[in-house]
Design a protein around this motif. Sequence first.
Motif, PDB file in Angstrom:
ATOM      1  N   SER A 157      39.649 -26.939  -0.375  1.00 34.85           N
ATOM      2  CA  SER A 157      39.625 -27.651   0.847  1.00 34.85           C
ATOM      3  C   SER A 157      39.475 -26.670   1.988  1.00 34.85           C
ATOM      4  N   ILE A 158      38.439 -26.782   2.716  1.00 35.43           N
ATOM      5  CA  ILE A 158      38.266 -25.758   3.781  1.00 35.43           C
ATOM      6  C   ILE A 158      38.624 -26.541   5.152  1.00 35.43           C
ATOM      7  N   ARG A 159      39.674 -26.194   5.819  1.00 35.98           N
ATOM      8  CA  ARG A 159      40.044 -26.837   6.929  1.00 35.98           C
ATOM      9  C   ARG A 159      39.729 -25.900   8.300  1.00 35.98           C
ATOM     10  N   ASN A 160      39.543 -26.656   9.437  1.00 35.16           N
ATOM     11  CA  ASN A 160      39.444 -25.843  10.718  1.00 35.16           C
ATOM     12  C   ASN A 160      40.889 -25.287  11.163  1.00 35.16           C
ATOM     13  N   LYS A 161      41.271 -24.820  12.547  1.00 32.73           N
ATOM     14  CA  LYS A 161      42.435 -24.329  12.996  1.00 32.73           C
ATOM     15  C   LYS A 161      43.273 -25.486  13.480  1.00 32.73           C
ATOM     16  N   ASN A 162      42.641 -26.644  13.378  1.00 29.87           N
ATOM     17  CA  ASN A 162      43.770 -27.745  13.696  1.00 29.87           C
ATOM     18  C   ASN A 162      44.008 -28.496  12.333  1.00 29.87           C
ATOM     19  N   GLY A 163      43.546 -27.857  11.178  1.00 35.21           N
ATOM     20  CA  GLY A 163      43.959 -28.758  10.076  1.00 35.21           C
ATOM     21  C   GLY A 163      42.905 -29.862   9.344  1.00 35.21           C
ATOM     22  N   GLU A 164      41.909 -30.023  10.328  1.00 38.89           N
ATOM     23  CA  GLU A 164      40.969 -30.903   9.878  1.00 38.89           C
ATOM     24  C   GLU A 164      40.092 -30.331   8.508  1.00 38.89           C
ATOM     25  N   GLU A 165      39.842 -31.347   7.659  1.00 37.21           N
ATOM     26  CA  GLU A 165      38.901 -30.838   6.620  1.00 37.21           C
ATOM     27  C   GLU A 165      37.428 -30.776   6.858  1.00 37.21           C
ATOM     28  N   LYS A 166      36.776 -29.774   6.884  1.00 37.91           N
ATOM     29  CA  LYS A 166      35.294 -29.561   6.854  1.00 37.91           C
ATOM     30  C   LYS A 166      34.406 -29.585   5.952  1.00 37.91           C
ATOM     31  N   VAL A 167      34.982 -28.819   4.713  1.00 41.59           N
ATOM     32  CA  VAL A 167      34.175 -28.816   3.632  1.00 41.59           C
ATOM     33  C   VAL A 167      35.078 -28.852   2.399  1.00 41.59           C
ATOM     34  N   LYS A 168      34.687 -29.859   1.360  1.00 44.31           N
ATOM     35  CA  LYS A 168      35.307 -29.921   0.259  1.00 44.31           C
ATOM     36  C   LYS A 168      34.638 -29.455  -1.031  1.00 44.31           C
ATOM     37  N   ILE A 169      35.071 -28.614  -1.847  1.00 43.84           N
ATOM     38  CA  ILE A 169      34.411 -27.915  -2.916  1.00 43.84           C
ATOM     39  C   ILE A 169      35.048 -28.359  -4.233  1.00 43.84           C
ATOM     40  N   GLU A 170      34.231 -29.255  -4.929  1.00 47.57           N
ATOM     41  CA  GLU A 170      34.928 -29.740  -6.216  1.00 47.57           C
ATOM     42  C   GLU A 170      34.075 -28.818  -7.170  1.00 47.57           C
ATOM     43  N   ARG A 171      35.155 -28.344  -7.993  1.00 51.48           N
ATOM     44  CA  ARG A 171      34.592 -27.458  -9.206  1.00 51.48           C
ATOM     45  C   ARG A 171      34.367 -28.174 -10.669  1.00 51.48           C
ATOM     46  N   PRO A 172      33.604 -27.825 -11.409  1.00 46.74           N
ATOM     47  CA  PRO A 172      33.164 -28.654 -12.440  1.00 46.74           C
ATOM     48  C   PRO A 172      34.246 -28.861 -13.442  1.00 46.74           C
TER      49      PRO A 172
END
Length: 1198
Positions: A157-172
Amino acid sequence: MRAVLTWRDKAELCIYDLAFKPDGTQLILAAGNRLLVYDTSDGTLLQPLKGHKDTVYCVAYAKDGKRFASGSADKSVIIWTSKLEGILKYTHNDSIQCVSYNPVTHQLASCSSSDFGLWSPEQKSVSKHKSSSKITCCSWTNDGQYLALGMFNGIISIRNKNGEEKVKIERPGGSLSPIWSICWSPSREEHNDILAVADWGQKLSFYQLSGKQIGKDRSLNFDPCCLSYFTKGEYILLGGSDKQVSLFTKDGVRLGTVGEQNSWVWTCKVKPDSNYVVVGCQDGTISFYQLIFSTVHGLYKDRYAYRDSMTDVIVQHLITEQKVRIKCKELVKKIAIYKNRLAIQLPEKILIYELYSDDSSDMHYRVKEKIVKKFECNLLVVCADHIILCQEKRLQCLSFSGVKEREWQMESLIRYIKVIGGPPGREGLLVGLKNGQILKIFVDNLFAIVLLKQATAVRCLDMSASRNKLAVVDENDTCLVYDIHTKELLFQEPNANSVAWNTQCEDMLCFSGGGYLNIKASTFPVHQQKLQGFVVGYNGSKIFCLHVFSMSAVEVPQSAPMYQYLDRKMFKEAYQIACLGVTDTDWHELAMEALEGLEFETAKKAFTRVQDLRYLELINSIEERKKRGETNNDLFLADVFSYQGKFHEAAKLYKRSGHENLALDMYTDLRMFEYAKDFLGSGDPKETKMLITKQADWARNINEPKAAVEMYISAGEHVKAIEITGDHGWVDMLIDIARKLDKAEREPLLMCAYYFKKLDNPGYAAETYLKIGDLKSLVQLYVETQRWDEAFALGEKHPEFKDDIYVPYAQWLAENDRFEEAQKAFHKAGRQREAVRVLEQLTHNAVVESRFNDAAYYYWMLSMQCLDIAQDPAQKDMMLDKFRHFQHLAELYHGYHAIQRYTEEPFSFHLPETLFNISRFLLHSLTKDTPLGISKVNTLFTLAKQSKALGAYKLARHAYDKLQGLHIPARFQKSIELGSLTIRSKPFHDCEELVPLCYRCSTNNPLLNNLGNVCINCRQPFVFSASSYEVLHLVEFYLEEGITDEEAVSLIDLEAPRHKRENKWQEITSNSILDAGLDSCVCQPSTRPGYKMGGRRASGDSWAGGGKGVAGHCRVIGEAHMVAGTGAGNGLRAGQCSEILEGTVHIHRPRRGLWRKRWCLDIHLCLISRRASHLPWLLKGTVCASGHTQLMSNQHNI
């Protein structure tokens, strides 16, 4: 690459995490429930830190080095200062798994099993966010904008400085592949942020910030527990269940093992900005390693190939600085380069490349062959068709297909091997052994050739370009040079670690050592200069030096060895050294030395290099003289010395060779006159004078003109002295020179006069011309300076210059708009044609510019000019015709002037009667051709208007009718049309008072006379007043032969006899006056035969004219031609009398005027001599009504 253990320590408990202070001086370890602080330099434990109640799982240092944080299983996070003091503590709901500081804002992210928190020093509380799974690892991007969280369920999970999720990577792999370690690449060269991900699915993956995967997953074959980047992002460290730390490239290619351990590796980090690595293991072992990256490279002449980033090969052209990168994507173990071949050894194969073309600057390589086989070797060499593998004592020769063709077994370890060239497939190898033996091996020959054997081990070898000399660097850092054929030691030099021969010069080599570069030529002393690194090649003036991991081409001037050869007069060898690369100053010095040594061929080449054309011309001239048979070397050397500025030596050589004149020329050309005088001594006076003249020329050229003038005068060169004096405007000095010169020296005096004129001193110029008697030039001077009075005075004394004076004077007058004076001057100079041409041009201009009064005056002057020319019998008839023509034009333009002013100007200065008379005069005079500028329309328009105003309606109607047939200007159109209509209402007759009377035959003439300005009865021409244009009371008669002008004048001067009258004055009629006048007239008709009056014989006592009686009574006087008639009541103004030809007397009788009660009689007598040079006389007299007469005689020059 190899890892060297620096220090090792062991804690009692497992080490889960560690962190370096940003400056690298301290190491913080999480061991059990404590934090251990180590000194990184020697592994000393500085201080244990207690604060947590349970196992510490994570630790992180802020980028500014002011604080660090630790997270524990006791669910708390403690903030510590750099002074190892705890300042803040906060908790989560679960155990803390990882912490990480923002590299920019120093915001702390702390992650637990169920949530993560964000804290910064300026916040009072921790911002916490829930997580769907256990967070195992976290990492901030370089810019601090995003935080990546690795979770146990395999999601990133990639979050910004405020903790909001911007990108979610799901692995196989999902939850079967928990994410155990992640890290953003710190590289600044990448355009995108790259996230390295290691999971327990035993995979290494890379992702962009957008979530896009880079490349494919790379299998690890172990469970990774830690992942970290080197400071610049060029390498990755991975450790885990395989009990070792492995080094990977930034692309995930495994390079090797850093250090093997006895238990799982839970953490490993790189010391900031260094190659030191620390490893923490499950058994509490702490290992501190230094990574040493060895240089893998190869060099052949100007091409250098080296390893970069462990998996790439960069080929650099050392001359052009071009580079090409070859990506192998595997660990590069060995590199070899030779001509157009490049060999690269990888872990499982050898790649052989070749250049696309034979161009020396081509840098494009392509794969030629692949040998897919694992080789173990210490050294790798490539040839045109083979590769050579060196393994300790053994050499193997393999073809490009991998087939072993030959093998050589040496007596000792091989320390150095180098390809020394040869034909393809038969190249030679130079091999140095540890036992001091040096061999030469050909790849197509099984037998090695022993070149020599020395006592010490070989470290470096090189052979000269001609294969005659061998340079060896042994293990004692001594450079030894041998003659290969004789095995003789030529010389040796200490402090050497590498050596290289110059590929372009047989006798030059260089060696490095002790921080110095040493260049040695032949057997001369060594020339040293500072240089760091190892010498690996020497080509021309470029020395290729390897320093640390970079290769550089150093440009080294070959000045020192060149001067060593020059000192021994070895010019050809010095030239060869100079060709390798020296400065322009060195080239010039070589050329000079060779020239003085009379080695002209070498000197010519050297001067050509520096483009010194002056010395090249000298050499060419000497060679030409040698071809013609000259063999005097002293003379050649004297020329060389003179060119070099060694003038005294040159003079001595000139004198020794018997050419004193050349020495004298040299001194004078160089303006060394004192030396020339000393060299000349008391010689020939001519040569002394020549020397002074040359000295004066030199003074003139160096801008010392006064000294030059004095020298020229002393040498007798007056012309040059005058020229300088005049050019500088020194009038006083010029006067002295001119007065000292003899009048026989005409040329210098003429030049003095020229400069006097140029410097605006005509008086001195005149004095000079008088001195030499050049009167023509003097006249020219007066004319040029416009000193006309002096010119006229000189012309009076010398009439032959009259034409030279008056013609320029006339031209000057004409140029200054004094045309009338110019015309007179032309006339006085005898240039009648020019005089007439000036007047004609003036007349034409006046007509074109509508200055008709001036035109009349100029035509009158033209007529007088023609009259003067008529004295020449050859031109008399033609000139008299022109005289009459110009007189006629003068009268026309004089009259038309009033018409033009009347029609063009708003106000008229003339009476209507005058305009009426002028327009009639012009109308009768323009019966044939109309002169330029005179308008019939203007004339008829004036006549019509004035006729209508004065009552001459018939004439007015005629004028209006005539106007209808002409082109009428628009401004007159309306007036003429109105006048044409209104004149129809007037009587068809003219006023009788306007009818002109002929005073010869007393005939009344019509106002419109078809014959012109003559009487219709007697054909007598009318004589008009020049002001009012009334017909004057004049009758023409001629004097008979025998009466001179003087007699005519004396007769005219006689007073008429006076008769007494008894009656007083009373009013009488005009007939009475005529009778009284005739009764008292002194002019009685002559009975002398042959006299005539008006062309008719006079008979009787009186002459009757008809009409109203006698019009005039005259007595014939000599040959005078008298005209009697009536004049205006108020007499004639001066200048109103007509100009009559010679021998004419006018007697004017006034016409009745407006005052009928008073009558006057003006007698205007004008006598013009037959000869034009005689002055006419003007006599006036008045006769009163009573018959009394008074005569007044006045002279007027007309």
